[in-house]
Design an enzyme around this catalytic site. Structure first.
Site, short mmCIF file in Angstrom:
data_model
loop_
_atom_site.label_atom_id
_atom_site.label_comp_id
_atom_site.label_asym_id
_atom_site.label_seq_id
_atom_site.Cartn_x
_atom_site.Cartn_y
_atom_site.Cartn_z
N CYS A 28 32.38 55.82 7.98
CA CYS A 28 31.96 57.04 6.78
C CYS A 28 31.54 56.83 5.58
O CYS A 28 32.77 56.51 5.11
CB CYS A 28 33.00 58.08 7.21
SG CYS A 28 33.06 58.95 5.99
N CYS A 85 33.77 58.61 2.67
CA CYS A 85 35.12 58.44 2.86
C CYS A 85 35.89 57.14 2.19
O CYS A 85 36.35 56.66 1.53
CB CYS A 85 35.63 58.40 4.82
SG CYS A 85 35.46 59.28 5.93
#
Length: 106
Positions: free
Chosen positions: A29, A32
């Site tokens: 991600c 993230c």
């Protein structure tokens, strides 16, 4: 931030009488990784709370159970209950995360 590797560990920490903050993330991600660049400063400001992270790809089912539709997401738990949830769209800046935590934790 302590890493939770199992559903059992997760279930144990969310039983805390004090609020705990859990970040749902995944290795692939990009948002993230962006959050990782600033979350240390946010954690410093809210260092009177315990912080945990859980990889939603490694521990299957928890993201669905707690309605985590996007990552990264921050959830606040207390006494086994989800008290607050900041969805991925609102976790892109340190300001938005800090504002969420101030609103929820005082």
């Amino acid at each position: 931030m302590e890493h939770l590797a199992t559903e059992e560990q997760f279930n144990e920490v969310i039983q805390s009488e004090e609020p705990v903050i859990v970040k749902f993330f995944a290795d692939w991600c990009p948002d993230c990784k962006r959050m990782d660049m600033f979350i240390g400063d946010v954690m410093e400001e809210f260092n009177n709370y315990k912080w945990y992270q859980i990889n939603s790809d490694e521990v299957k089912g928890l993201a669905q159970q707690y309605e985590v539709m996007g990552i990264p997401s921050l959830l606040i738990f207390q006494n086994g209950e989800k008290k607050a949830h900041q969805h991925s769209a609102y976790t892109k800046t340190p300001e938005s995360v800090t504002e969420f935590l101030h609103q929820q934790l005082g």
